[in-house]
Design an enzyme around this catalytic site. Structure first.
Site, PDB file in Angstrom:
ATOM      1  CD  GLU A 168      57.316  46.661  55.598  1.00 42.62           C
ATOM      2  OE1 GLU A 168      58.313  47.394  55.508  1.00 42.62           O
ATOM      3  OE2 GLU A 168      56.186  46.995  55.322  1.00 42.62           O
ATOM      4  CB  THR A 222      54.671  54.864  60.101  1.00 44.10           C
ATOM      5  OG1 THR A 222      54.719  53.612  59.854  1.00 44.10           O
ATOM      6  CG2 THR A 222      54.212  54.928  61.763  1.00 44.10           C
TER       7      THR A 222
HETATM    8  C1  LIG Z   1      66.874  41.324  60.287  1.00 49.02           C
HETATM    9  C2  LIG Z   1      66.949  42.657  59.640  1.00 49.02           C
HETATM   10  C3  LIG Z   1      66.279  42.590  58.256  1.00 49.02           C
HETATM   11  C4  LIG Z   1      66.228  44.081  57.650  1.00 49.02           C
HETATM   12  C5  LIG Z   1      65.931  44.262  56.213  1.00 49.02           C
HETATM   13  C6  LIG Z   1      64.515  43.264  55.471  1.00 49.02           C
HETATM   14  C7  LIG Z   1      64.314  43.702  54.602  1.00 49.02           C
HETATM   15  C8  LIG Z   1      65.174  44.622  53.522  1.00 49.02           C
HETATM   16  C9  LIG Z   1      64.333  45.806  52.993  1.00 49.02           C
HETATM   17  C10 LIG Z   1      63.972  46.890  53.297  1.00 49.02           C
HETATM   18  C11 LIG Z   1      63.504  47.356  54.522  1.00 49.02           C
HETATM   19  C12 LIG Z   1      64.368  47.833  55.611  1.00 49.02           C
HETATM   20  C13 LIG Z   1      63.697  48.537  56.319  1.00 49.02           C
HETATM   21  C14 LIG Z   1      62.051  48.407  56.610  1.00 49.02           C
HETATM   22  C15 LIG Z   1      61.775  49.261  57.579  1.00 49.02           C
HETATM   23  C16 LIG Z   1      60.217  49.398  57.905  1.00 49.02           C
HETATM   24  C17 LIG Z   1      59.322  50.111  57.005  1.00 49.02           C
HETATM   25  C18 LIG Z   1      57.874  50.227  57.229  1.00 49.02           C
HETATM   26  O1  LIG Z   1      57.773  49.771  58.503  1.00 49.02           O
HETATM   27  S1  LIG Z   1      56.838  50.555  56.195  1.00 49.02           S
HETATM   28  C19 LIG Z   1      55.270  50.681  57.162  1.00 49.02           C
HETATM   29  C20 LIG Z   1      54.831  49.083  57.808  1.00 49.02           C
HETATM   30  N1  LIG Z   1      53.661  49.514  58.076  1.00 49.02           N
HETATM   31  C21 LIG Z   1      52.687  48.414  58.000  1.00 49.02           C
HETATM   32  O2  LIG Z   1      53.113  47.121  57.780  1.00 49.02           O
HETATM   33  C22 LIG Z   1      51.347  48.568  58.600  1.00 49.02           C
HETATM   34  C23 LIG Z   1      50.684  47.262  58.840  1.00 49.02           C
HETATM   35  N2  LIG Z   1      49.242  47.634  58.773  1.00 49.02           N
HETATM   36  C24 LIG Z   1      48.652  46.720  57.835  1.00 49.02           C
HETATM   37  O3  LIG Z   1      49.122  46.357  56.971  1.00 49.02           O
HETATM   38  C25 LIG Z   1      47.098  46.848  57.686  1.00 49.02           C
HETATM   39  O4  LIG Z   1      46.609  48.092  58.447  1.00 49.02           O
HETATM   40  C26 LIG Z   1      46.470  45.788  58.004  1.00 49.02           C
HETATM   41  C27 LIG Z   1      46.831  45.427  59.765  1.00 49.02           C
HETATM   42  C28 LIG Z   1      46.477  44.719  57.234  1.00 49.02           C
HETATM   43  C29 LIG Z   1      44.993  45.957  58.290  1.00 49.02           C
HETATM   44  O5  LIG Z   1      44.658  46.709  57.025  1.00 49.02           O
HETATM   45  P1  LIG Z   1      42.980  47.163  56.766  1.00 49.02           P
HETATM   46  O6  LIG Z   1      42.562  47.506  57.874  1.00 49.02           O
HETATM   47  O7  LIG Z   1      42.844  47.859  55.485  1.00 49.02           O
HETATM   48  O8  LIG Z   1      42.731  45.516  56.333  1.00 49.02           O
HETATM   49  P2  LIG Z   1      41.407  44.743  57.209  1.00 49.02           P
HETATM   50  O9  LIG Z   1      40.214  45.326  57.304  1.00 49.02           O
HETATM   51  O10 LIG Z   1      42.168  44.003  58.392  1.00 49.02           O
HETATM   52  O11 LIG Z   1      41.611  43.513  56.183  1.00 49.02           O
HETATM   53  C30 LIG Z   1      41.028  43.902  54.794  1.00 49.02           C
HETATM   54  C31 LIG Z   1      41.449  42.848  53.727  1.00 49.02           C
HETATM   55  O12 LIG Z   1      42.545  43.240  53.039  1.00 49.02           O
HETATM   56  C32 LIG Z   1      43.309  42.165  53.299  1.00 49.02           C
HETATM   57  N3  LIG Z   1      44.684  42.722  53.317  1.00 49.02           N
HETATM   58  C33 LIG Z   1      45.249  43.546  54.305  1.00 49.02           C
HETATM   59  N4  LIG Z   1      46.391  43.675  53.866  1.00 49.02           N
HETATM   60  C34 LIG Z   1      46.871  43.128  52.867  1.00 49.02           C
HETATM   61  C35 LIG Z   1      47.952  43.093  51.994  1.00 49.02           C
HETATM   62  N5  LIG Z   1      49.100  43.610  52.333  1.00 49.02           N
HETATM   63  N6  LIG Z   1      47.958  42.356  50.922  1.00 49.02           N
HETATM   64  C36 LIG Z   1      46.862  41.610  50.677  1.00 49.02           C
HETATM   65  N7  LIG Z   1      45.675  41.623  51.377  1.00 49.02           N
HETATM   66  C37 LIG Z   1      45.643  42.412  52.466  1.00 49.02           C
HETATM   67  C38 LIG Z   1      43.093  41.425  54.396  1.00 49.02           C
HETATM   68  O13 LIG Z   1      43.466  40.160  54.539  1.00 49.02           O
HETATM   69  C39 LIG Z   1      41.549  41.634  54.333  1.00 49.02           C
HETATM   70  O14 LIG Z   1      40.822  40.602  53.504  1.00 49.02           O
HETATM   71  P3  LIG Z   1      39.546  39.907  54.111  1.00 49.02           P
HETATM   72  O15 LIG Z   1      39.883  39.170  55.340  1.00 49.02           O
HETATM   73  O16 LIG Z   1      39.375  39.012  52.640  1.00 49.02           O
HETATM   74  O17 LIG Z   1      38.617  41.099  54.057  1.00 49.02           O
HETATM   75  C1  LIG Z   2      63.138  50.734  63.153  1.00 52.86           C
HETATM   76  C2  LIG Z   2      61.878  51.070  62.696  1.00 52.86           C
HETATM   77  C3  LIG Z   2      61.885  51.300  61.335  1.00 52.86           C
HETATM   78  C4  LIG Z   2      60.403  51.868  60.735  1.00 52.86           C
HETATM   79  N1  LIG Z   2      60.772  52.718  59.478  1.00 52.86           N
HETATM   80  C5  LIG Z   2      59.372  52.986  58.985  1.00 52.86           C
HETATM   81  C6  LIG Z   2      59.421  53.272  57.659  1.00 52.86           C
HETATM   82  O1  LIG Z   2      60.849  53.575  57.020  1.00 52.86           O
HETATM   83  N2  LIG Z   2      58.580  53.840  56.905  1.00 52.86           N
HETATM   84  C7  LIG Z   2      57.474  53.718  57.801  1.00 52.86           C
HETATM   85  O2  LIG Z   2      56.335  54.136  56.966  1.00 52.86           O
HETATM   86  N3  LIG Z   2      57.069  52.955  59.085  1.00 52.86           N
HETATM   87  C8  LIG Z   2      58.509  52.689  59.480  1.00 52.86           C
HETATM   88  N4  LIG Z   2      58.474  52.305  60.814  1.00 52.86           N
HETATM   89  C9  LIG Z   2      57.147  52.241  61.482  1.00 52.86           C
HETATM   90  C10 LIG Z   2      56.564  50.854  61.716  1.00 52.86           C
HETATM   91  O3  LIG Z   2      56.004  50.466  60.490  1.00 52.86           O
HETATM   92  C11 LIG Z   2      55.579  50.990  62.785  1.00 52.86           C
HETATM   93  O4  LIG Z   2      56.160  51.256  63.875  1.00 52.86           O
HETATM   94  C12 LIG Z   2      54.767  49.765  62.951  1.00 52.86           C
HETATM   95  O5  LIG Z   2      53.927  49.555  61.632  1.00 52.86           O
HETATM   96  C13 LIG Z   2      53.880  49.633  63.830  1.00 52.86           C
HETATM   97  O6  LIG Z   2      52.808  50.538  64.231  1.00 52.86           O
HETATM   98  P1  LIG Z   2      52.650  51.432  65.563  1.00 52.86           P
HETATM   99  O7  LIG Z   2      54.302  51.987  65.807  1.00 52.86           O
HETATM  100  O8  LIG Z   2      51.743  52.637  65.315  1.00 52.86           O
HETATM  101  O9  LIG Z   2      52.267  50.546  66.835  1.00 52.86           O
HETATM  102  P2  LIG Z   2      50.819  50.250  67.106  1.00 52.86           P
HETATM  103  O10 LIG Z   2      50.192  49.793  65.925  1.00 52.86           O
HETATM  104  O11 LIG Z   2      50.149  51.526  67.917  1.00 52.86           O
HETATM  105  O12 LIG Z   2      51.104  49.029  67.984  1.00 52.86           O
HETATM  106  C14 LIG Z   2      51.306  49.360  69.702  1.00 52.86           C
HETATM  107  C15 LIG Z   2      50.586  48.128  70.076  1.00 52.86           C
HETATM  108  O13 LIG Z   2      49.202  47.913  69.849  1.00 52.86           O
HETATM  109  C16 LIG Z   2      48.662  46.620  69.405  1.00 52.86           C
HETATM  110  N5  LIG Z   2      47.892  46.723  68.517  1.00 52.86           N
HETATM  111  C17 LIG Z   2      47.695  47.619  67.338  1.00 52.86           C
HETATM  112  N6  LIG Z   2      46.700  47.442  66.562  1.00 52.86           N
HETATM  113  C18 LIG Z   2      46.003  46.269  67.038  1.00 52.86           C
HETATM  114  C19 LIG Z   2      44.907  45.313  66.769  1.00 52.86           C
HETATM  115  N7  LIG Z   2      44.216  45.861  65.837  1.00 52.86           N
HETATM  116  N8  LIG Z   2      44.767  44.322  67.467  1.00 52.86           N
HETATM  117  C20 LIG Z   2      45.348  44.305  68.636  1.00 52.86           C
HETATM  118  N9  LIG Z   2      46.622  44.762  68.972  1.00 52.86           N
HETATM  119  C21 LIG Z   2      46.708  45.910  68.039  1.00 52.86           C
HETATM  120  C22 LIG Z   2      50.028  46.111  68.860  1.00 52.86           C
HETATM  121  O14 LIG Z   2      50.210  44.837  68.744  1.00 52.86           O
HETATM  122  C23 LIG Z   2      51.184  46.874  69.723  1.00 52.86           C
HETATM  123  O15 LIG Z   2      51.325  45.950  70.745  1.00 52.86           O
HETATM  124  C24 LIG Z   2      59.555  51.873  61.370  1.00 52.86           C
HETATM  125  C25 LIG Z   2      59.397  51.367  62.984  1.00 52.86           C
HETATM  126  C26 LIG Z   2      60.672  51.134  63.291  1.00 52.86           C
HETATM  127  C27 LIG Z   2      60.826  50.612  64.816  1.00 52.86           C
END
Ligand SMILES: CCCCC/C=C\C/C=C\C/C=C\CCCCC(=O)SCCNC(=O)CCNC(=O)[C@H](O)C(C)(C)COP(=O)(O)OP(=O)(O)OC[C@H]1O[C@@H](n2cnc3c(N)ncnc32)[C@H](O)[C@@H]1OP(=O)(O)O
Ligand SMILES: Cc1cc2nc3c(=O)[nH]c(=O)nc-3n(C[C@H](O)[C@H](O)[C@H](O)COP(=O)(O)OP(=O)(O)OC[C@H]3O[C@@H](n4cnc5c(N)ncnc54)[C@H](O)[C@@H]3O)c2cc1C
Length: 644
Positions: free
Chosen positions: A432, A150
């Site tokens: 996530e 991110t």
């Molecule tokens: C209660 C407490 C619990 C806590 C502990 C839990 C777990 C323990 C472990 C550890 C973790 C602890 C803490 C975690 C901290 C958090 C860490 C983070 O946040 S890391 C960052 C996370 N970020 C995201 O999740 C980003 C979200 N965005 C996306 O995934 C993508 O941008 C998208 C929204 C999916 C869009 O991607 P894109 O634009 O490339 O794709 P599309 O054009 O929409 O679709 C293309 C195509 O690809 C397919 N697809 C997309 N993603 C995937 C995937 N992951 N796998 C497989 N396929 C995927 C999608 O379905 C499309 O397919 P098609 O429709 O056939 O074209």
């Molecule tokens: C506690 C915490 C820990 C984290 N740890 C990590 C980490 O370890 N590593 C890491 O890489 N990231 C981490 N993140 C980041 C996290 O993965 C992002 O915050 C998350 O993916 C959401 O992205 P954003 O913050 O840019 O929100 P945005 O995507 O900007 O979302 C803002 C608003 O826009 C809307 N929106 C965005 N796109 C669309 C769309 N296509 N259609 C409709 N609505 C849309 C959403 O629904 C939401 O309401 C962490 C976040 C938090 C809160």
């Protein structure tokens, strides 16, 4: 010193249970060995005095709180390492194992991301040679990592990430650079002061061409001095709603060089001369996120079970008010409203735990397929992981809040642990994969499935009913299975409604993107209903499956919890159930009618509240001919129900 006496009300309630507690404990732990493992780790933890706070962490400075969390993290990681090494069956990445150990320190660990994403990314995306070099060091915490994807400007839209990794064939290096302020990595856990390595997700450039986002393993701090390396800007992003000791940070690169071999090359590669070798699917780069989404379902269940336990115990010991003059104040557990708040939290923790285990098995089978080069199940698992992560984290977080509120003022104390649990679960709704975005991802999959269903194409398991539903008119009788069929009908109705919505907007002149956006609220709703149907069906089937090998008394109670869950959600979604109607024809065409429609002949029981202790099996009886939906209730025992 006064010995802590267990509250008499609590003792009396515990004496009333009708099933074997150890048997239920084993069921929750996944078997006797799971309970043994858990207790072994808990016994280790409970006797480590450094893990117990002399001063409430809320009274510590941010620095003291962080240092306290690091100290505890090191102790717990040593336990985890020792335990993983000693008990191969204690699979650290099976749902809740790793997270459960780390969360015993109450405060979120600064090494959660190391264990939760850095290590799994090496497992999932590093080549065999790279695993040889880095995996053991990571598991033994000789290097401490995080997952830096991110950025300030982009969290959801991964293809929009701005950090660049440009290949220089003359030195066989990648040059990492943050071209703008918005390209700075922002959020990665542990980045503030803890991690000395990270997985960096960046746009890969080679020979002047961009190949999209790829993952790189980057050392950012000196292994000896822990100071940031030249060309690295890194620090803490500051206070948040919760997760105060997760040590979330920022990271910027100024033309920072890493060896070519630090690009994770299990899937795609860049050769020495700069040639790019494509992976089987560019979505494999997103693999770690799928794993964490799968884990979140079980970990959300685990956090909710903690909150439900606190609320249930408090409800047993708290006495308040005097409905009958002169009588003792009753336990608040006897108030139906209190049961309506707490019992669904208990049922949901079981529903999400069992669904999380089911999803973990599906994910494990997918990773095996991927190793064999078979990507067939990837789209469905992505859709499942997205909606289940979204719904489980949202349900868990809102029910944690409901449990807090059920404990009145004492629920607002830090010492209740509700604030910590709320902060952890609130984060999971966003990280996530943000809630709405995840449901829209699932909706993409459902729109495709709907088109195939209309063409009579056999679908993947979780959407197969969209076709079978059209062929065999369900013989709906008065059973939980009928409710599950009702949820299928609602899901099909919502999917159809959303698909019709897109078609309507396209016919009115919008292009697909605008039509999608105009129908996106319905698309989110369709995903929610599809997901609810999966949780209801999985919960019910898992209970039926396990009941066969458990004592009758326990089976009865778990069956009641699953029926409670089903009936709770029928009531929560009664409007959707009333909207579903089927018309008798060779191919049942689901017509989703609005309440306003004169065609809808619903006899609706309104305002009726089920008494939670008496599990009401609420069944949907649909008479196909006159399209009348009649909800009938059948009491399971003498408790009264509200009034219709
Ligand atoms: C209660 C407490 C619990 C806590 C502990 C839990 C777990 C323990 C472990 C550890 C973790 C602890 C803490 C975690 C901290 C958090 C860490 C983070 O946040 S890391 C960052 C996370 N970020 C995201 O999740 C980003 C979200 N965005 C996306 O995934 C993508 O941008 C998208 C929204 C999916 C869009 O991607 P894109 O634009 O490339 O794709 P599309 O054009 O929409 O679709 C293309 C195509 O690809 C397919 N697809 C997309 N993603 C995937 C995937 N992951 N796998 C497989 N396929 C995927 C999608 O379905 C499309 O397919 P098609 O429709 O056939 O074209
Ligand atoms: C506690 C915490 C820990 C984290 N740890 C990590 C980490 O370890 N590593 C890491 O890489 N990231 C981490 N993140 C980041 C996290 O993965 C992002 O915050 C998350 O993916 C959401 O992205 P954003 O913050 O840019 O929100 P945005 O995507 O900007 O979302 C803002 C608003 O826009 C809307 N929106 C965005 N796109 C669309 C769309 N296509 N259609 C409709 N609505 C849309 C959403 O629904 C939401 O309401 C962490 C976040 C938090 C809160």
């Amino acid at each position: 010193m006064a010995v802590n006496k267990v509250n008499e009300d609590l003792l009396r309630e515990r004496a009333r249970y009708t099933f074997n507690i150890e048997e239920l404990t084993n069921f929750i732990d996944g078997g006797e060995e799971g309970t043994r493992n858990r207790r072994e780790v808990e016994d280790m933890v409970i006797h480590v005095k450094e893990l117990h706070d002399e001063v409430p962490e809320d009274y510590l400075s941010h620095k003291e709180r962080y240092e306290n969390a690091v100290k505890k993290g090191c102790i717990l990681i040593d336990l985890l390492k020792e335990h993983v090494l000693r008990h191969s069956s204690f699979d650290a990445y099976k749902p809740s194992n790793m997270y459960r150990v780390l969360s015993m320190a109450k405060e979120v660990s600064p090494v959660l991301l190391h264990m939760g994403m850095f290590v799994p990314t090496i497992f999932g995306q590093a080549s065999a040679e790279q695993q040889e070099e880095w995996l053991h060091k990571a598991l033994m915490l000789e290097i401490i990592g995080t997952y830096a994807q991110t950025e300030l400007g982009h969290g959801t839209f991964l293809r929009g990430l701005e950090t660049t990794a440009t290949y220089d064939p003359s030195t066989e290096e990648f040059v990492l650079h943050s071209p703008t302020l918005t390209s700075y990595k922002w959020w990665p856990g542990g980045l503030g002061q803890t991690a000395n390595h990270c997985i960096v997700v960046a746009q890969l450039y080679s020979r002047e061409k961009c190949y999209g986002v790829h993952a790189f393993l980057v050392q950012i701090r000196d292994s000896e001095t822990h100071m940031p390396l030249p060309g690295i800007k890194v620090g803490d992003i500051g206070p948040k709603l919760g997760f105060q000791t997760a040590n979330n940070g920022f990271l910027g690169f100024d033309h920072f060089r890493i060896p070519r071999k630090n690009m994770l090359m299990r899937n795609a590669q860049v050769l020495k001369d700069g040639r790019y070798v494509k992976s089987k699917s560019d979505k494999l780069t997103y693999g770690t996120m799928m794993l964490v989404r799968v884990m979140i379902v079980s970990d959300a269940a685990y956090e909710l079970s903690r909150a439900a336990t606190i609320a249930a115990r408090y409800s047993a010991v708290r006495r308040q008010s005097m409905p009958r003059p002169g009588q003792p104040e009753p336990q608040i557990l006897d108030y139906v409203t209190q049961q309506h708040k707490v019992f669904i939290a208990i049922a949901t923790s079981h529903a999400l735990r069992l669904t999380g285990g089911w999803l973990w098995d599906a994910y494990s089978s997918l990773t095996h397929d991927l190793d064999q080069g078979n990507l067939d199940q990837l789209p469905e698992l992505h859709a499942l992981a997205c909606c289940l992560k979204a719904i489980s984290s949202r349900d868990s977080n809102s029910l944690v809040e409901q449990c807090r509120m059920s404990c009145g003022g004492h629920g607002y104390m830090s010492s209740s642990n509700f604030p910590t649990i709320y902060g952890a679960t609130a984060a999971t709704v966003t990280y996530e994969g943000e809630y709405t975005v995840m449901l829209l991802q699932t909706a993409r999959y459902l729109m495709k499935a709907w088109k195939e269903a209309l063409g009579g194409i056999v679908l993947t398991p979780t959407v197969a009913y969209m076709v079978t539903y059209n062929k065999a008119k369900p013989a709906w009788v008065n059973t939980p299975e009928a409710i599950i069929q009702g949820f299928h009908a609602v899901a099909v109705g919502k999917v159809k409604e959303a698909a019709d919505g897109i078609e309507y907007h396209q016919n009115s002149g919008k292009d697909y993107e605008d039509a999608w956006n105009a129908a996106s609220v319905m698309l989110v709703k369709a995903s929610e209903c599809y997901c609810r149907a999966i949780i209801c069906e999985t919960f019910w089937k898992e209970i039926q499956k396990h009941s066969r090998s458990m004592s009758r008394n326990l089976a009865v109670v778990l069956q009641q919890l699953s029926e409670l869950y089903l009936s709770y959600w029928v009531l929560e979604r009664s409007g959707d159930f009333f909207q579903v109607r089927t018309v008798p024809l060779t191919r049942t065409k689901f017509e989703f009618v609005s309440f306003a429609s004169p065609k809808c002949h619903c006899q609706m029981c309104t305002g009726f509240v089920a008494h939670i202790t008496s599990v009401v099996v609420l069944a949907v009886q649909v008479s196909i001919q006159n399209l009348t939906l009649t909800f009938c209730t059948r009491k399971r025992n003498e408790f009264d129900i509200g009034s219709c």
